[in-house]
Design an enzyme around this catalytic site. Structure first.
Site, PDB file in Angstrom:
ATOM      1  N   THR A  92       0.899  -1.137  -0.091  1.00 37.22           N
ATOM      2  CA  THR A  92      -0.358   0.185   0.206  1.00 37.22           C
ATOM      3  C   THR A  92       0.404   1.560   0.307  1.00 37.22           C
ATOM      4  O   THR A  92       2.022   0.953   0.957  1.00 37.22           O
ATOM      5  CB  THR A  92      -1.133   0.001   1.047  1.00 37.22           C
ATOM      6  OG1 THR A  92      -1.674  -1.013   0.816  1.00 37.22           O
ATOM      7  CG2 THR A  92      -1.559   1.624   1.045  1.00 37.22           C
TER       8      THR A  92
ATOM      9  N   HIS B 227      -6.664 -11.153  -0.480  1.00 41.40           N
ATOM     10  CA  HIS B 227      -5.667 -11.221   0.743  1.00 41.40           C
ATOM     11  C   HIS B 227      -6.491 -11.630   1.626  1.00 41.40           C
ATOM     12  O   HIS B 227      -7.140 -11.014   2.167  1.00 41.40           O
ATOM     13  CB  HIS B 227      -5.741  -9.270   1.460  1.00 41.40           C
ATOM     14  CG  HIS B 227      -4.731  -8.727   2.039  1.00 41.40           C
ATOM     15  ND1 HIS B 227      -4.600  -9.853   3.211  1.00 41.40           N
ATOM     16  CD2 HIS B 227      -3.994  -7.514   2.220  1.00 41.40           C
ATOM     17  CE1 HIS B 227      -3.204  -9.328   3.273  1.00 41.40           C
ATOM     18  NE2 HIS B 227      -2.999  -6.946   3.072  1.00 41.40           N
TER      19      HIS B 227
ATOM     20  N   ASN C 138      -2.639 -10.607   7.559  1.00 40.87           N
ATOM     21  CA  ASN C 138      -2.298  -9.055   8.274  1.00 40.87           C
ATOM     22  C   ASN C 138      -3.645  -8.630   8.410  1.00 40.87           C
ATOM     23  O   ASN C 138      -3.804  -6.909   8.643  1.00 40.87           O
ATOM     24  CB  ASN C 138      -2.017  -8.267   7.238  1.00 40.87           C
ATOM     25  CG  ASN C 138      -0.694  -8.377   6.220  1.00 40.87           C
ATOM     26  OD1 ASN C 138      -0.411  -9.360   6.961  1.00 40.87           O
ATOM     27  ND2 ASN C 138      -0.238  -7.815   5.653  1.00 40.87           N
TER      28      ASN C 138
ATOM     29  N   TYR D 256      -6.901  -8.447   8.490  1.00 43.71           N
ATOM     30  CA  TYR D 256      -7.879  -7.949   7.359  1.00 43.71           C
ATOM     31  C   TYR D 256      -8.975  -8.292   7.064  1.00 43.71           C
ATOM     32  O   TYR D 256      -8.961  -9.899   7.697  1.00 43.71           O
ATOM     33  CB  TYR D 256      -7.106  -7.225   6.114  1.00 43.71           C
ATOM     34  CG  TYR D 256      -6.473  -6.235   5.897  1.00 43.71           C
ATOM     35  CD1 TYR D 256      -6.705  -4.473   6.500  1.00 43.71           C
ATOM     36  CD2 TYR D 256      -5.345  -6.187   5.740  1.00 43.71           C
ATOM     37  CE1 TYR D 256      -5.713  -4.161   7.480  1.00 43.71           C
ATOM     38  CE2 TYR D 256      -4.168  -5.137   6.044  1.00 43.71           C
ATOM     39  CZ  TYR D 256      -4.939  -3.503   6.820  1.00 43.71           C
ATOM     40  OH  TYR D 256      -3.561  -2.986   6.304  1.00 43.71           O
TER      41      TYR D 256
ATOM     42  N   ASN E 260      -0.321  -5.628  16.526  1.00 41.59           N
ATOM     43  CA  ASN E 260      -1.161  -4.557  16.143  1.00 41.59           C
ATOM     44  C   ASN E 260      -2.651  -4.022  15.571  1.00 41.59           C
ATOM     45  O   ASN E 260      -3.371  -3.504  15.511  1.00 41.59           O
ATOM     46  CB  ASN E 260       0.186  -4.201  15.244  1.00 41.59           C
ATOM     47  CG  ASN E 260       0.510  -4.277  13.916  1.00 41.59           C
ATOM     48  OD1 ASN E 260      -0.102  -5.760  13.912  1.00 41.59           O
ATOM     49  ND2 ASN E 260       1.328  -3.683  13.178  1.00 41.59           N
TER      50      ASN E 260
HETATM   51  C1  LIG Z   1       4.978   0.495   2.584  1.00 41.86           C
HETATM   52  C2  LIG Z   1       4.054  -0.943   2.978  1.00 41.86           C
HETATM   53  C3  LIG Z   1       2.906  -1.206   2.366  1.00 41.86           C
HETATM   54  C4  LIG Z   1       2.416  -2.892   2.577  1.00 41.86           C
HETATM   55  N1  LIG Z   1       1.426  -2.809   1.953  1.00 41.86           N
HETATM   56  C5  LIG Z   1       1.045  -4.346   2.455  1.00 41.86           C
HETATM   57  C6  LIG Z   1      -0.407  -5.058   1.502  1.00 41.86           C
HETATM   58  O1  LIG Z   1      -1.074  -3.975   0.628  1.00 41.86           O
HETATM   59  N2  LIG Z   1      -1.221  -5.698   1.294  1.00 41.86           N
HETATM   60  C7  LIG Z   1      -0.042  -7.094   1.787  1.00 41.86           C
HETATM   61  O2  LIG Z   1      -0.552  -7.891   1.463  1.00 41.86           O
HETATM   62  N3  LIG Z   1       0.950  -6.364   2.686  1.00 41.86           N
HETATM   63  C8  LIG Z   1       1.271  -5.709   2.666  1.00 41.86           C
HETATM   64  N4  LIG Z   1       2.634  -5.040   3.482  1.00 41.86           N
HETATM   65  C9  LIG Z   1       3.212  -5.841   3.445  1.00 41.86           C
HETATM   66  C10 LIG Z   1       4.157  -6.659   2.592  1.00 41.86           C
HETATM   67  O3  LIG Z   1       3.682  -7.180   1.189  1.00 41.86           O
HETATM   68  C11 LIG Z   1       5.019  -7.606   2.822  1.00 41.86           C
HETATM   69  O4  LIG Z   1       4.651  -8.381   3.737  1.00 41.86           O
HETATM   70  C12 LIG Z   1       6.547  -6.645   4.246  1.00 41.86           C
HETATM   71  O5  LIG Z   1       6.560  -5.748   3.699  1.00 41.86           O
HETATM   72  C13 LIG Z   1       7.348  -7.623   4.349  1.00 41.86           C
HETATM   73  O6  LIG Z   1       8.817  -8.396   3.755  1.00 41.86           O
HETATM   74  P1  LIG Z   1      10.041  -7.352   3.412  1.00 41.86           P
HETATM   75  O7  LIG Z   1      10.478  -7.228   4.579  1.00 41.86           O
HETATM   76  O8  LIG Z   1      10.389  -8.219   1.880  1.00 41.86           O
HETATM   77  O9  LIG Z   1      10.331  -6.004   3.236  1.00 41.86           O
HETATM   78  C14 LIG Z   1       3.339  -3.867   3.454  1.00 41.86           C
HETATM   79  C15 LIG Z   1       4.206  -3.805   3.714  1.00 41.86           C
HETATM   80  C16 LIG Z   1       5.082  -2.278   3.532  1.00 41.86           C
HETATM   81  C17 LIG Z   1       6.519  -1.992   3.491  1.00 41.86           C
END
Ligand SMILES: Cc1cc2nc3c(=O)[nH]c(=O)nc-3n(C[C@H](O)[C@H](O)[C@H](O)COP(=O)(O)O)c2cc1C
Length: 357
Positions: A25, A174, A177, A179, A234
């Site tokens: 997001t 989805h 997380n 939702y 959270n």
């Molecule tokens: C800025 C940001 C926005 C995110 N938005 C979503 C989202 O819209 N949907 C989702 O399933 N996960 C979302 N996540 C989680 C990421 O898909 C991912 O699971 C998480 O960042 C851990 O992976 P990484 O360590 O490679 O960043 C978001 C993460 C970040 C950093």
């Protein structure tokens, strides 16, 4: 060659390597839910990731949780997404759009209809959410009636059709997380006494029905599903002691649908992940949150995953693939520009070729 750089098939598409862009997001869409004007550039800059999984996109007005997130429930939004998928395809990448219904993780001030959020039960998550006025408590949500559950499933189905009309290669549901779908999964947020609450089978029912409806609409081989086994404090989600049993039931049920992929946002339980690998015959995407860079391909090399989606590093490094292939250093992600704002921290991260000019 390392397995990370070999091709693999995910549903209908063949990916050039085993990395993908994780859904993120960015809260830069227009207020009407059409993708923002920089979205085409942002995603197409990251085309070398092969498969781009989009930011969470609401299938209905009820589904919106945060400010400035895109939707897929009207023609203007479809037309907006078309521009994004065209730009991505021109650069040779594939795009799955993540359908995210926030459920109770919402606020009336964040949605176009300004209504109370919806959830399996009228239980507030006990946390705050960002609104235009700053952080506010999340109010108690409206408990969905059975009729409204059916309408919500239909909303996912219609949004999946809209995603395909918009040129997407598939959708990711989805279920992670904290939702709506995970609100049905978790005992802490689901106290229903009908067939959608209580036993593991009942709490899994909504997510499975959404997956079935979407797969029927656009094809199972264009349907992915994301889960995040474990507590998400959270978001007020506590899955309880039966959490592992829940996923031991859910994963084989989803496997019966022959979906393109299962996407695990993995945070802790390696044993469960190994079991999931055994239970899931199709492509398994594992996003191991917070891993160090040298472990980026650990699940692929050790056979626990087919693809490893990457979040923050792909956000900060449009040319992450090239950098990893050349063992170059990476840009650091700037957390202060994750959500909302303009091109800063969105489309202005530099590539190696820029830096060497
Ligand atoms: C800025 C940001 C926005 C995110 N938005 C979503 C989202 O819209 N949907 C989702 O399933 N996960 C979302 N996540 C989680 C990421 O898909 C991912 O699971 C998480 O960042 C851990 O992976 P990484 O360590 O490679 O960043 C978001 C993460 C970040 C950093």
């Amino acid at each position: 060659m390392k397995k990370m750089w070999t091709e693999t098939k995910v549903g209908r598409i063949t990916l050039p390597h085993r990395l993908a862009m994780a859904p993120m997001t960015r809260s830069r869409a227009n207020v009407d839910g059409t993708p923002g004007e920089l979205a085409e550039l942002y995603y197409s800059q990251r085309a070398s990731m092969g498969l781009l999984i989009s930011e969470g996109t609401q299938p209905s007005e009820d589904g919106q949780g945060y400010l400035w997130t895109p939707g897929l429930y009207n023609q203007a939004q479809i037309d907006g997404w078309k521009k994004v998928t065209n730009a991505v395809h021109e650069k040779g990448a594939y795009m799955y759009i993540q359908l995210m219904h926030a459920g109770r993780m919402s606020h009336p001030e964040n949605t176009p209809h300004h209504r109370q959020g919806v959830a399996p039960s009228a239980i507030a998550p006990g946390v705050q959410i960002v609104t235009e006025k700053g952080m506010q408590d999340i109010p108690v949500p409206h408990e969905l009636t059975k009729e409204e559950i059916n309408t919500t499933i239909l909303d996912f189905k219609k949004a999946a059709a809209a995603a395909i009309e918009a040129g997407a290669d598939g959708v990711e549901i989805h279920g992670a997380n904290g939702y709506l779908i995970q609100q049905f999964f978790a005992e802490s947020s689901n106290k229903r006494e009908d067939e959608y609450g209580g036993s593991i089978e009942n709490r899994a029912r909504f997510g499975i029905e959404v997956a079935k409806a979407v797969a029927e609409e656009i094809g199972a081989d264009r349907t992915g599903f994301r889960i995040s086994p474990g507590d998400i404090a959270n978001m007020g989600i506590f899955e309880g002691e039966q959490s592992e049993d829940f996923y031991r039931y859910l994963v084989p049920e989803l496997a019966k649908l022959n979906l393109a992929y299962l996407h695990v946002k993995h945070s802790s339980n390696d044993e469960l992940l190994t079991e999931i690998r055994r239970m899931w015959p199709n492509a398994l995407l594992v996003n191991r949150a917070g891993r160090p860079l040298e472990k980026i391909d650990v699940d692929i090399e050790e056979g626990r995953a087919d693809v490893a989606p990457v979040g923050a590093w792909s956000l900060a490094n449009p040319d992450l693939v090239e950098r990893l292939q050349q063992d170059a250093s990476l840009n650091e992600p700037d957390r202060s520009t994750y959500f909302g704002g303009d091109s800063r921290g969105y489309t202005d991260y530099t590539t190696m070729s820029y830096q060497s000019l």
